[in-house]
Design an enzyme around this catalytic site. Structure first.
Site, mmCIF file in Angstrom:
data_model
loop_
_atom_site.group_PDB
_atom_site.id
_atom_site.type_symbol
_atom_site.label_atom_id
_atom_site.label_comp_id
_atom_site.label_asym_id
_atom_site.label_seq_id
_atom_site.Cartn_x
_atom_site.Cartn_y
_atom_site.Cartn_z
ATOM 1 N N TYR A 244 1.573 0.995 -3.268
ATOM 2 C CA TYR A 244 2.656 0.001 -3.146
ATOM 3 C C TYR A 244 2.901 -0.377 -1.681
ATOM 4 O O TYR A 244 3.050 -1.563 -1.346
ATOM 5 C CB TYR A 244 3.912 0.600 -3.773
ATOM 6 C CG TYR A 244 5.143 -0.262 -3.748
ATOM 7 C CD1 TYR A 244 5.259 -1.360 -4.598
ATOM 8 C CD2 TYR A 244 6.215 0.051 -2.913
ATOM 9 C CE1 TYR A 244 6.409 -2.136 -4.599
ATOM 10 C CE2 TYR A 244 7.365 -0.710 -2.906
ATOM 11 C CZ TYR A 244 7.464 -1.801 -3.748
ATOM 12 O OH TYR A 244 8.607 -2.563 -3.749
ATOM 13 N N LYS B 244 2.458 -4.066 -0.102
ATOM 14 C CA LYS B 244 3.602 -4.756 0.497
ATOM 15 C C LYS B 244 3.366 -5.097 1.970
ATOM 16 O O LYS B 244 3.844 -6.134 2.457
ATOM 17 C CB LYS B 244 4.871 -3.915 0.332
ATOM 18 C CG LYS B 244 5.385 -3.863 -1.106
ATOM 19 C CD LYS B 244 5.597 -5.263 -1.663
ATOM 20 C CE LYS B 244 6.400 -5.274 -2.957
ATOM 21 N NZ LYS B 244 6.429 -6.628 -3.574
#
Ligand code: ADP
Length: 272
Positions: A182, A186
């Site tokens: 993640y 991001k």
């Protein structure tokens, strides 16, 4: 009084009158809040979520239809989309749906995502791939198709503004244990958004990131006080509405942190 209208349509002097917006991953949570907020501001909204029509088979994801029904009940304009943003083809169809239904596309908010938290030593290839696919590839796929629409449109209507609003995270800016997939996705989204601001400005497009500090499922892993008003979904939603409106004209290539008590611009994520 029996015949009094039960709903109030969005104000004609809202911040986004006549704009057409896509919000991905808007079946629930922050995405749903963004969609409701943009509709209240006067935008016609394509409420995208992969959960549409899959009832039961989608690990509890609320369908976009419910959000669409809420928006319509409040007098707004919305349509549901069940496109999978991680599919290049479906991302193109999503952009096409906005243009076919509402005649144009002005605002793209990339919010769809999945979480597969695991420490690096235990993370599987599938857990890495799925998060990168939905967040990073999905954000790029919708951006690519929207950018081509904006490039074409700019030839005929150079005065019209495009708005790309992507979602990053403090995980992406500073890292977070258990979120290698993640945080990498991001960070990639933040850098890609700045690239988009550099490439698409010539077509009248601004590109910015919001890093929501709101206490949602996606950000719950980051901890913090859920009763803090700055962690309510309305806080990042207000920033998204501002970025979607012409009040943010000229603002591009920025990462807006809505974590903490105020909105700040992430340092080191600015060009030049
Ligand atoms: P938050 O509350 O932070 O917005 P959620 O996980 O509740 O986070 O919302 C993310 C949404 O993105 C979910 O509703 C999920 O169904 C949706 N989503 C996940 N993958 C995709 C995809 N490939 N295409 C479209 N929507 C997706």
């Amino acid at each position: 009084a029996d015949h009094a209208p039960k709903t109030t349509p969005p104000p004609a002097d809202g911040s986004c009158p006549g704009r057409v917006a896509i919000v991905t991953g808007a079946g629930r949570g922050l995405g749903a809040e963004y969609a409701r907020r943009l509709a209240r501001a006067g935008a016609a909204v394509v409420v995208n979520d992969l959960g549409v029509g899959l009832d039961g088979a989608n690990d509890g994801t609320a369908p976009a239809d419910e959000v669409v029904a809420e928006i319509r009940a409040a007098g707004g304009r919305a349509i549901a989309s069940g496109h999978d943003v991680s599919s290049w083809k479906e991302a193109g169809q999503l952009v096409g749906l906005a243009v076919d239904t509402f005649g144009d596309l002005d605002v793209l908010v990339n919010n769809a995502g999945v979480l597969r938290d695991r420490t690096i030593t235990r993370m599987t290839e599938a857990e890495w791939d799925s998060v990168i696919q939905v967040h990073l590839k999905g954000t790029f796929a919708t951006t690519h198709h929207a950018a081509n629409h904006w490039r074409e449109r700019h030839r005929e209507h150079p005065g019209r503004a495009g708005r790309l609003i992507n979602t990053t995270s403090v995980s992406g800016l500073f890292g977070n244990a258990g979120q290698a997939n993640y945080s990498a996705a991001k960070a990639g989204i933040a850098a890609m958004t700045i690239t988009a601001s550099l490439e698409l400005g010539r077509y009248g497009v601004t590109a910015n990131c919001v890093s929501p500090g709101a206490a949602t499922r996606m950000t719950a892993a980051l901890g913090g006080d859920p009763d803090d008003p700055s962690r309510s979904p309305g806080f990042p939603a207000a920033v998204v509405e501002w970025l979607a409106s012409d009040r943010s004209d000229g603002v591009t290539g920025r990462v807006f942190l809505t974590s903490g008590k105020r909105v700040s611009v992430a340092e080191g994520w600015e060009h030049g």
